[in-house]
Design a protein around this motif. Structure first.
Motif, PDB file in Angstrom:
ATOM      1  N   MET A   1       0.857  -1.195   0.000  1.00  0.00           N
ATOM      2  CA  MET A   1       0.000   0.000   0.000  1.00  0.00           C
ATOM      3  C   MET A   1       0.894   1.246   0.000  1.00  0.00           C
ATOM      4  SD  MET A   1      -1.104   0.590   3.983  1.00  0.00           S
ATOM      5  CE  MET A   1       0.201   0.971   5.181  1.00  0.00           C
ATOM      6  N   ARG A   2       0.294   2.392  -0.396  1.00  0.00           N
ATOM      7  CA  ARG A   2       1.041   3.648  -0.338  1.00  0.00           C
ATOM      8  C   ARG A   2       0.900   4.244   1.056  1.00  0.00           C
ATOM      9  NH1 ARG A   2      -1.017   7.646  -3.393  1.00  0.00           N
ATOM     10  NH2 ARG A   2      -3.018   6.754  -2.829  1.00  0.00           N
ATOM     11  N   GLY A   3       1.975   4.801   1.580  1.00  0.00           N
ATOM     12  CA  GLY A   3       1.923   5.426   2.899  1.00  0.00           C
ATOM     13  C   GLY A   3       3.096   6.370   3.053  1.00  0.00           C
ATOM     14  N   MET A   4       2.981   7.313   3.984  1.00  0.00           N
ATOM     15  CA  MET A   4       4.075   8.261   4.228  1.00  0.00           C
ATOM     16  C   MET A   4       4.994   7.689   5.299  1.00  0.00           C
ATOM     17  SD  MET A   4       3.310  10.550   2.082  1.00  0.00           S
ATOM     18  CE  MET A   4       4.681  11.649   2.429  1.00  0.00           C
ATOM     19  N   LEU A   5       6.281   7.882   5.116  1.00  0.00           N
ATOM     20  CA  LEU A   5       7.249   7.365   6.086  1.00  0.00           C
ATOM     21  C   LEU A   5       8.201   8.482   6.518  1.00  0.00           C
ATOM     22  CD1 LEU A   5       7.870   4.580   7.421  1.00  0.00           C
ATOM     23  CD2 LEU A   5       9.806   4.441   5.838  1.00  0.00           C
ATOM     24  N   VAL A   6       8.429   8.551   7.824  1.00  0.00           N
ATOM     25  CA  VAL A   6       9.416   9.489   8.381  1.00  0.00           C
ATOM     26  C   VAL A   6      10.562   8.657   8.939  1.00  0.00           C
ATOM     27  CG1 VAL A   6       9.852  11.183  10.214  1.00  0.00           C
ATOM     28  CG2 VAL A   6       7.673  11.219   8.980  1.00  0.00           C
ATOM     29  N   GLU A   7      11.768   8.840   8.406  1.00  0.00           N
ATOM     30  CA  GLU A   7      12.923   8.073   8.901  1.00  0.00           C
ATOM     31  C   GLU A   7      13.831   8.907   9.784  1.00  0.00           C
ATOM     32  OE1 GLU A   7      13.763   4.485   5.891  1.00  0.00           O
ATOM     33  OE2 GLU A   7      14.130   6.474   5.020  1.00  0.00           O
ATOM     34  N   ARG A   8      13.743  10.243   9.623  1.00  0.00           N
ATOM     35  CA  ARG A   8      14.494  11.133  10.523  1.00  0.00           C
ATOM     36  C   ARG A   8      13.622  12.352  10.769  1.00  0.00           C
ATOM     37  NH1 ARG A   8      16.643  15.187   7.174  1.00  0.00           N
ATOM     38  NH2 ARG A   8      16.315  14.602   5.018  1.00  0.00           N
ATOM     39  N   LEU A   9      13.788  12.951  11.963  1.00  0.00           N
ATOM     40  CA  LEU A   9      12.927  14.061  12.352  1.00  0.00           C
ATOM     41  C   LEU A   9      13.377  15.347  11.693  1.00  0.00           C
ATOM     42  CD1 LEU A   9      12.596  13.184  16.143  1.00  0.00           C
ATOM     43  CD2 LEU A   9      11.088  12.568  14.249  1.00  0.00           C
ATOM     44  N   GLY A  10      12.421  16.258  11.451  1.00  0.00           N
ATOM     45  CA  GLY A  10      12.786  17.547  10.862  1.00  0.00           C
ATOM     46  C   GLY A  10      11.586  18.256  10.275  1.00  0.00           C
ATOM     47  N   ASP A  19       6.119   2.571  -0.653  1.00  0.00           N
ATOM     48  CA  ASP A  19       5.295   1.371  -0.748  1.00  0.00           C
ATOM     49  C   ASP A  19       5.526   0.599   0.551  1.00  0.00           C
ATOM     50  OD1 ASP A  19       3.611  -0.472  -1.767  1.00  0.00           O
ATOM     51  OD2 ASP A  19       5.087  -1.416  -3.106  1.00  0.00           O
ATOM     52  N   LEU A  20       4.503   0.509   1.391  1.00  0.00           N
ATOM     53  CA  LEU A  20       4.652  -0.091   2.719  1.00  0.00           C
ATOM     54  C   LEU A  20       3.806  -1.352   2.828  1.00  0.00           C
ATOM     55  CD1 LEU A  20       4.216   3.219   4.827  1.00  0.00           C
ATOM     56  CD2 LEU A  20       6.370   2.092   4.216  1.00  0.00           C
ATOM     57  N   PRO A  21       4.162  -2.282   3.730  1.00  0.00           N
ATOM     58  CA  PRO A  21       3.313  -3.468   3.904  1.00  0.00           C
ATOM     59  C   PRO A  21       1.956  -3.082   4.514  1.00  0.00           C
ATOM     60  CG  PRO A  21       5.166  -3.477   5.465  1.00  0.00           C
ATOM     61  CD  PRO A  21       5.373  -2.304   4.558  1.00  0.00           C
ATOM     62  N   VAL A  22       0.898  -3.767   4.065  1.00  0.00           N
ATOM     63  CA  VAL A  22      -0.433  -3.521   4.656  1.00  0.00           C
ATOM     64  C   VAL A  22      -0.394  -4.015   6.102  1.00  0.00           C
ATOM     65  CG1 VAL A  22      -2.891  -4.119   4.531  1.00  0.00           C
ATOM     66  CG2 VAL A  22      -1.581  -3.759   2.419  1.00  0.00           C
ATOM     67  N   PRO A  23      -0.768  -3.170   7.097  1.00  0.00           N
ATOM     68  CA  PRO A  23      -0.663  -3.599   8.495  1.00  0.00           C
ATOM     69  C   PRO A  23      -1.715  -4.652   8.843  1.00  0.00           C
ATOM     70  CG  PRO A  23      -1.700  -1.436   8.365  1.00  0.00           C
ATOM     71  CD  PRO A  23      -1.297  -1.797   6.961  1.00  0.00           C
ATOM     72  N   GLN A  24      -1.322  -5.595   9.694  1.00  0.00           N
ATOM     73  CA  GLN A  24      -2.253  -6.660  10.119  1.00  0.00           C
ATOM     74  C   GLN A  24      -2.739  -6.346  11.539  1.00  0.00           C
ATOM     75  OE1 GLN A  24      -3.261  -8.863   7.957  1.00  0.00           O
ATOM     76  NE2 GLN A  24      -1.778  -8.046   6.479  1.00  0.00           N
ATOM     77  N   PRO A  25      -4.064  -6.413  11.791  1.00  0.00           N
ATOM     78  CA  PRO A  25      -4.552  -6.116  13.143  1.00  0.00           C
ATOM     79  C   PRO A  25      -4.206  -7.240  14.111  1.00  0.00           C
ATOM     80  CG  PRO A  25      -6.370  -6.791  11.722  1.00  0.00           C
ATOM     81  CD  PRO A  25      -5.155  -6.729  10.849  1.00  0.00           C
ATOM     82  N   GLY A  26      -3.651  -6.893  15.278  1.00  0.00           N
ATOM     83  CA  GLY A  26      -3.398  -7.867  16.325  1.00  0.00           C
ATOM     84  C   GLY A  26      -4.649  -8.025  17.182  1.00  0.00           C
ATOM     85  N   PRO A  27      -4.560  -8.816  18.278  1.00  0.00           N
ATOM     86  CA  PRO A  27      -5.722  -8.978  19.158  1.00  0.00           C
ATOM     87  C   PRO A  27      -6.214  -7.622  19.664  1.00  0.00           C
ATOM     88  CG  PRO A  27      -3.944 -10.478  19.785  1.00  0.00           C
ATOM     89  CD  PRO A  27      -3.382  -9.574  18.744  1.00  0.00           C
ATOM     90  N   GLY A  28      -7.534  -7.413  19.618  1.00  0.00           N
ATOM     91  CA  GLY A  28      -8.112  -6.166  20.123  1.00  0.00           C
ATOM     92  C   GLY A  28      -7.958  -4.988  19.178  1.00  0.00           C
ATOM     93  N   GLU A  29      -7.431  -5.235  17.965  1.00  0.00           N
ATOM     94  CA  GLU A  29      -7.214  -4.134  17.016  1.00  0.00           C
ATOM     95  C   GLU A  29      -8.113  -4.281  15.783  1.00  0.00           C
ATOM     96  OE1 GLU A  29      -2.552  -2.981  17.772  1.00  0.00           O
ATOM     97  OE2 GLU A  29      -3.007  -4.441  16.202  1.00  0.00           O
ATOM     98  N   ILE A  30      -8.226  -3.186  15.050  1.00  0.00           N
ATOM     99  CA  ILE A  30      -9.077  -3.169  13.851  1.00  0.00           C
ATOM    100  C   ILE A  30      -8.301  -2.525  12.714  1.00  0.00           C
ATOM    101  CG2 ILE A  30     -11.181  -2.144  12.883  1.00  0.00           C
ATOM    102  CD1 ILE A  30     -12.315  -2.201  15.727  1.00  0.00           C
TER     103      ILE A  30
END
Ligand code: NDP
Length: 323
Positions: A1-10, A19-30
């Motif tokens: 999926m497309r997503g914004m990434l911050v690797e250093r602050l500024g 291009d980031l992996p689609v996040p998987q919901p853990g227990p209690g998550e949606i």
């Protein structure tokens, strides 16, 4: 999926579209398919590493969003897939999909669009707590709203008027004051009006303001104390100037003033205060008495520009990013 990434602050342009992996919901998550993300001043500060909590990199910014329930994690019940919800989580919303704890979901009144729903949680809960939970506002009282055309400012004016308060709105330009008047502000003042302290006194019959929602900080904080009525309350909600503020205890003592800090993140863990705010806000939004003010809307790839425009004071209402 497309997503914004911050690797250093500024500055905002450290964010990159990846291009980031689609996040998987853990227990209690949606998992939510994100439709709209509300951008807060706090998001800008977090990317700069200047927020109240430490920002850990790498991360995907975005704390407030609306979208469609996609996948339920183990043990989640009482939530249906395919339904629009708003979410308030720590991070991760500036992407096509985000995962949020079930406790971070906020039901969305059916009359709100996705952008309006994404503009709702942070600004309206904060405004409610500033006015009511910590401000003890009473009908007929005056309240001073700074940065009145911004996301929190417009929410504060709307809620204050719905609570029958009288509003003095301050902002940096005439166009912003015009928006504040449209929303019902009774008195409007340019933030740099040289006679602003006197004008606030005049508007309030010489007493000053019993309740001030302070978001600018720095020198403006001392000025808020001057504008406050005897026994007045200054609710410290933000420090948009990013300058240090100084407090002389004697000044509080002489006029029996109260200075109260407000941080929504810690108030959200107060279940009773959150329930009360949610009930009152649902009534007001459901009845159409208050309508979240959607500001400029940007594509995901333009996230850095959205952040920069917010910081440069170019925006009114809630800045929205649509993945
Ligand atoms: P806004 O949409 O209000 O945008 C920020 C506004 O701040 C600007 O438009 C500008 O309005 C004003 N401002 C004043 N001085 C400066 C400055 N030196 N630099 C930049 N902006 C300045 O943002 P939000 O609604 O997200 O936030 C408003 C404030 O409330 C922020 O201070 C934020 O941190 C705080 N906040 C705090 C929360 C909490 O839990 N404590 C929750 C939500 C918001 P103008 O041009 O009219 O001066």
């Amino acid at each position: 999926m497309r997503g914004m990434l911050v690797e250093r602050l500024g500055a905002p342009d450290v964010m990159e579209l990846r291009d980031l992996p689609v996040p998987q919901p853990g227990p209690g998550e949606i998992r939510i398919r994100v439709e709209a993300v509300g951008i807060n001043f706090a998001d800008v500060l977090a990317v700069a590493g200047e927020y109240l909590t430490r920002t850990r990199v790498p991360y995907t910014p975005g704390m407030e969003f609306a979208g469609i329930v996609d996948v339920l994690g183990e043990g989640v019940s009482g939530v249906q897939t395919g339904v629009r919800v708003a979410g308030l989580g720590g991070t991760g919303a500036l992407a096509e999909y985000a995962v949020v704890p079930a406790a971070g979901l906020i039901p969305v009144p059916e009359n709100l669009s996705a952008a309006q729903a994404a503009a709702f949680p942070v600004s309206y809960f904060t405004a409610y707590h500033g006015l009511k939970t910590l401000g003890y506002a009473q009908p007929g009282q005056w309240v001073l709203v700074q940065a009145a055309a911004g996301a929190l400012g417009t929410a504060s004016i709307q809620l204050a008027k719905a609570m029958d308060l009288n509003v003095i709105a301050m902002a940096s330009t005439e166009e912003k004051l015009e928006l504040a008047r449209t929303l019902g502000a009774d008195v409007t003042l340019l933030q740099d009006d040289p006679d602003r302290v006197q004008k606030v006194k005049d508007a309030t019959g010489g007493r000053g303001v019993p309740l001030i929602l302070e978001v600018v900080g720095g020198k403006r904080f001392q000025e808020s104390l001057k504008m406050a009525a005897p026994r007045g309350r200054v609710i410290v909600i933000g420090n948009a100037s990013r300058e240090p503020a100084h407090l002389q205890p004697g000044e509080l003592m002489k006029r029996n003033l109260t200075v109260t800090g407000l941080w929504l993140t810690s108030l959200m863990s107060d279940q009773e205060a959150t329930r009360e705010a949610a009930q009152e806000l649902a009534k007001l939004v459901g009845s159409g008495k208050v309508t979240p003010q959607v500001g400029p809307t940007y594509a995901l790839a333009d996230s850095a520009r959205a952040f920069q425009d917010l910081m440069d004071r170019k925006t009114t209402g809630k800045v929205i990013i649509e993945p």
